[in-house]
Design a protein around this motif. Structure first.
Motif, PDB file in Angstrom:
ATOM      1  N   ALA A  80      51.503  50.480  25.655  1.00 25.74           N
ATOM      2  CA  ALA A  80      50.323  49.709  25.875  1.00 25.74           C
ATOM      3  C   ALA A  80      49.758  49.094  26.771  1.00 25.74           C
ATOM      4  CB  ALA A  80      49.500  49.247  24.601  1.00 25.74           C
ATOM      5  N   LEU A  81      50.279  48.266  27.505  1.00 26.04           N
ATOM      6  CA  LEU A  81      49.912  47.091  28.472  1.00 26.04           C
ATOM      7  C   LEU A  81      50.276  47.467  29.815  1.00 26.04           C
ATOM      8  CD1 LEU A  81      51.300  43.445  26.916  1.00 26.04           C
ATOM      9  CD2 LEU A  81      48.882  44.300  27.143  1.00 26.04           C
ATOM     10  N   GLN A  82      51.392  48.592  29.554  1.00 27.09           N
ATOM     11  CA  GLN A  82      51.681  49.084  31.315  1.00 27.09           C
ATOM     12  C   GLN A  82      50.371  50.323  31.559  1.00 27.09           C
ATOM     13  OE1 GLN A  82      53.538  48.612  33.476  1.00 27.09           O
ATOM     14  NE2 GLN A  82      54.750  46.787  32.347  1.00 27.09           N
ATOM     15  N   THR A  83      50.296  51.148  30.759  1.00 31.94           N
ATOM     16  CA  THR A  83      48.893  51.763  30.461  1.00 31.94           C
ATOM     17  C   THR A  83      47.376  51.031  30.639  1.00 31.94           C
ATOM     18  OG1 THR A  83      49.539  53.273  28.456  1.00 31.94           O
ATOM     19  CG2 THR A  83      47.195  53.562  29.118  1.00 31.94           C
ATOM     20  N   PHE A  84      47.574  49.895  29.834  1.00 35.46           N
ATOM     21  CA  PHE A  84      46.337  49.029  30.766  1.00 35.46           C
ATOM     22  C   PHE A  84      45.925  48.646  31.797  1.00 35.46           C
ATOM     23  CE2 PHE A  84      44.248  44.443  30.837  1.00 35.46           C
ATOM     24  CZ  PHE A  84      43.125  44.587  30.161  1.00 35.46           C
ATOM     25  N   ALA A  85      47.385  48.228  32.004  1.00 31.37           N
ATOM     26  CA  ALA A  85      47.318  47.733  33.790  1.00 31.37           C
ATOM     27  C   ALA A  85      47.084  49.167  35.427  1.00 31.37           C
ATOM     28  CB  ALA A  85      48.911  47.106  34.235  1.00 31.37           C
ATOM     29  N   TYR A  86      48.116  50.003  34.596  1.00 27.59           N
ATOM     30  CA  TYR A  86      47.632  51.237  35.083  1.00 27.59           C
ATOM     31  C   TYR A  86      46.081  51.768  35.283  1.00 27.59           C
ATOM     32  CZ  TYR A  86      47.750  56.153  36.777  1.00 27.59           C
ATOM     33  OH  TYR A  86      47.769  57.203  37.502  1.00 27.59           O
ATOM     34  N   ASP A  87      44.655  51.321  33.819  1.00 29.52           N
ATOM     35  CA  ASP A  87      44.223  51.920  34.164  1.00 29.52           C
ATOM     36  C   ASP A  87      43.043  51.006  35.059  1.00 29.52           C
ATOM     37  OD1 ASP A  87      44.631  53.885  32.624  1.00 29.52           O
ATOM     38  OD2 ASP A  87      43.915  53.093  30.544  1.00 29.52           O
ATOM     39  N   VAL A  88      43.472  49.938  35.096  1.00 33.09           N
ATOM     40  CA  VAL A  88      42.520  48.826  34.765  1.00 33.09           C
ATOM     41  C   VAL A  88      42.887  48.603  37.148  1.00 33.09           C
ATOM     42  CG1 VAL A  88      42.278  46.533  35.776  1.00 33.09           C
ATOM     43  CG2 VAL A  88      42.261  47.361  33.972  1.00 33.09           C
ATOM     44  N   GLU A  89      43.561  49.041  37.850  1.00 32.95           N
ATOM     45  CA  GLU A  89      44.275  48.998  39.176  1.00 32.95           C
ATOM     46  C   GLU A  89      44.033  48.400  39.659  1.00 32.95           C
ATOM     47  OE1 GLU A  89      41.771  52.505  40.213  1.00 32.95           O
ATOM     48  OE2 GLU A  89      43.065  54.321  39.054  1.00 32.95           O
ATOM     49  N   SER A  90      44.284  47.240  38.765  1.00 29.94           N
ATOM     50  CA  SER A  90      44.367  45.494  39.421  1.00 29.94           C
ATOM     51  C   SER A  90      45.411  45.366  40.336  1.00 29.94           C
ATOM     52  CB  SER A  90      43.997  44.296  38.853  1.00 29.94           C
ATOM     53  OG  SER A  90      43.556  43.048  39.708  1.00 29.94           O
ATOM     54  N   PRO A  91      46.223  44.318  41.395  1.00 29.44           N
ATOM     55  CA  PRO A  91      47.887  44.031  41.507  1.00 29.44           C
ATOM     56  C   PRO A  91      47.393  42.614  40.914  1.00 29.44           C
ATOM     57  CG  PRO A  91      46.587  44.331  43.848  1.00 29.44           C
ATOM     58  CD  PRO A  91      45.097  45.122  42.699  1.00 29.44           C
ATOM     59  N   VAL A  92      46.402  41.922  40.614  1.00 28.59           N
ATOM     60  CA  VAL A  92      46.805  40.499  40.002  1.00 28.59           C
ATOM     61  C   VAL A  92      46.993  40.854  38.512  1.00 28.59           C
ATOM     62  CG1 VAL A  92      45.492  38.506  39.597  1.00 28.59           C
ATOM     63  CG2 VAL A  92      45.557  40.013  41.534  1.00 28.59           C
ATOM     64  N   GLU A 115      50.464  31.418  29.212  1.00 24.87           N
ATOM     65  CA  GLU A 115      49.757  30.074  29.939  1.00 24.87           C
ATOM     66  C   GLU A 115      50.038  30.143  31.182  1.00 24.87           C
ATOM     67  OE1 GLU A 115      50.117  26.149  27.632  1.00 24.87           O
ATOM     68  OE2 GLU A 115      49.749  27.071  25.420  1.00 24.87           O
ATOM     69  N   SER A 116      51.084  30.282  31.469  1.00 23.93           N
ATOM     70  CA  SER A 116      51.425  29.846  33.013  1.00 23.93           C
ATOM     71  C   SER A 116      51.048  31.357  33.278  1.00 23.93           C
ATOM     72  CB  SER A 116      53.773  30.876  32.773  1.00 23.93           C
ATOM     73  OG  SER A 116      53.856  29.434  32.157  1.00 23.93           O
ATOM     74  N   ALA A 117      50.524  32.921  33.213  1.00 18.50           N
ATOM     75  CA  ALA A 117      50.384  33.755  33.578  1.00 18.50           C
ATOM     76  C   ALA A 117      48.591  33.533  34.127  1.00 18.50           C
ATOM     77  CB  ALA A 117      50.748  34.870  32.196  1.00 18.50           C
ATOM     78  N   ALA A 118      48.032  33.160  32.860  1.00 18.78           N
ATOM     79  CA  ALA A 118      46.608  32.536  33.415  1.00 18.78           C
ATOM     80  C   ALA A 118      46.766  31.598  34.129  1.00 18.78           C
ATOM     81  CB  ALA A 118      46.439  31.385  31.890  1.00 18.78           C
ATOM     82  N   LYS A 119      47.359  30.255  34.193  1.00 17.12           N
ATOM     83  CA  LYS A 119      47.457  29.241  35.217  1.00 17.12           C
ATOM     84  C   LYS A 119      47.913  30.262  37.111  1.00 17.12           C
ATOM     85  CE  LYS A 119      48.347  25.754  32.481  1.00 17.12           C
ATOM     86  NZ  LYS A 119      49.562  24.565  32.097  1.00 17.12           N
ATOM     87  N   SER A 120      48.334  31.055  36.310  1.00 18.77           N
ATOM     88  CA  SER A 120      48.822  31.947  37.602  1.00 18.77           C
ATOM     89  C   SER A 120      47.728  32.332  38.268  1.00 18.77           C
ATOM     90  CB  SER A 120      50.367  32.681  37.582  1.00 18.77           C
ATOM     91  OG  SER A 120      50.482  33.612  38.718  1.00 18.77           O
ATOM     92  N   ILE A 121      47.248  33.601  37.152  1.00 19.44           N
ATOM     93  CA  ILE A 121      46.013  34.133  37.883  1.00 19.44           C
ATOM     94  C   ILE A 121      44.343  33.482  38.530  1.00 19.44           C
ATOM     95  CG2 ILE A 121      44.156  35.344  37.311  1.00 19.44           C
ATOM     96  CD1 ILE A 121      46.244  37.242  35.098  1.00 19.44           C
ATOM     97  N   ALA A 122      44.630  32.295  37.829  1.00 15.61           N
ATOM     98  CA  ALA A 122      43.462  31.606  38.440  1.00 15.61           C
ATOM     99  C   ALA A 122      43.984  31.002  39.673  1.00 15.61           C
ATOM    100  CB  ALA A 122      43.841  29.619  37.211  1.00 15.61           C
ATOM    101  N   GLU A 123      44.968  30.300  40.376  1.00 13.75           N
ATOM    102  CA  GLU A 123      45.090  29.796  41.124  1.00 13.75           C
ATOM    103  C   GLU A 123      45.282  31.329  42.537  1.00 13.75           C
ATOM    104  OE1 GLU A 123      46.824  26.926  42.183  1.00 13.75           O
ATOM    105  OE2 GLU A 123      46.023  26.170  40.690  1.00 13.75           O
ATOM    106  N   VAL A 124      45.267  32.700  42.476  1.00 13.95           N
ATOM    107  CA  VAL A 124      45.894  33.479  42.557  1.00 13.95           C
ATOM    108  C   VAL A 124      44.350  33.508  43.224  1.00 13.95           C
ATOM    109  CG1 VAL A 124      45.574  36.115  43.067  1.00 13.95           C
ATOM    110  CG2 VAL A 124      47.597  35.103  42.433  1.00 13.95           C
ATOM    111  N   GLU A 125      43.000  33.527  42.417  1.00 13.00           N
ATOM    112  CA  GLU A 125      42.046  33.526  42.286  1.00 13.00           C
ATOM    113  C   GLU A 125      40.937  32.419  42.979  1.00 13.00           C
ATOM    114  OE1 GLU A 125      39.444  35.920  41.281  1.00 13.00           O
ATOM    115  OE2 GLU A 125      41.464  36.955  40.532  1.00 13.00           O
ATOM    116  N   LYS A 126      41.505  31.537  43.061  1.00 17.22           N
ATOM    117  CA  LYS A 126      40.970  30.028  43.307  1.00 17.22           C
ATOM    118  C   LYS A 126      41.795  29.987  45.095  1.00 17.22           C
ATOM    119  CE  LYS A 126      42.067  25.356  44.008  1.00 17.22           C
ATOM    120  NZ  LYS A 126      42.548  24.108  43.122  1.00 17.22           N
ATOM    121  N   LEU A 127      43.069  30.565  45.693  1.00 14.37           N
ATOM    122  CA  LEU A 127      43.314  31.172  46.497  1.00 14.37           C
ATOM    123  C   LEU A 127      42.395  31.927  47.553  1.00 14.37           C
ATOM    124  CD1 LEU A 127      47.238  30.288  46.972  1.00 14.37           C
ATOM    125  CD2 LEU A 127      45.760  29.085  47.414  1.00 14.37           C
TER     126      LEU A 127
END
Length: 170
Positions: A80-92, A115-127
């Motif tokens: 289900a998560l893979q389908t979710f990622a495919y539907d959203v079409e965002s590399p992050v 928590e690590s994934a959330a921190k990683s996404i926050a860092e990517v957005e900040k960069l």
């Protein structure tokens, strides 16, 4: 003028899509933080996703609703998560979903991974924001230099060159 009229809709569409993608990434950050908090309390990932179905995540809400429906029907969380990622079409989001799926399959501390994934996404957005600000600054500097150059050329053409014409006539 015709070129500007022809290009404007495409530019506006690209800008709108970029803003939507940015909003989706921000909402996924919020979703992953909420998911991490829910899993920290001891709720399984699948039940946490189903419980978050009712919350508003902006443009990401229909995709989260589909994800929760797939899990409630009995589709495995990783599929289900893979389908979710495919539907959203965002590399992050695809990278984060891959990380979460691997953690789910390995059976590790899923709350720590979330928590690590959330921190990683926050860092990517900040960069991305920092990079956008730096590029904007460089573009503004380029335009300022161009305007100064045009100003110098105009002063030379209308002030200095007429003086040299008078000198040459003597």
């Amino acid at each position: 003028l015709a070129v500007v009229v022809m290009v404007t809709p495409f530019v506006l569409a690209i800008v709108a899509e970029s803003r939507k993608q940015q909003l989706v990434n921000e909402m996924f950050l919020e979703f992953s933080r909420n998911l991490a908090e829910s899993v920290n309390t001891g709720t399984p990932v699948s039940k946490s996703i189903i419980n978050m179905n009712k919350k508003d995540f902006g443009p990401l809400s229909p995709n989260i609703e589909k994800l929760a429906n797939q899990i409630s029907v009995g589709i495995p969380v990783s599929k289900a998560l893979q389908t979710f990622a495919y539907d959203v079409e965002s590399p992050v989001i695809s990278r984060a979903i891959t990380l979460i799926s691997e953690a789910e399959r390995a059976g590790g501390e899923i709350d720590y991974i979330l928590e690590s994934a959330a921190k990683s996404i926050a860092e990517v957005e900040k960069l991305k924001k920092e990079r956008r600000a730096a590029v904007f600054s460089l573009a503004v500097q380029g335009y300022i230099i161009f305007i100064i150059f045009i100003g110098v050329m105009l002063v030379m053409q209308f002030k200095i060159l007429p003086l040299t014409n008078n000198i040459a006539s003597f």
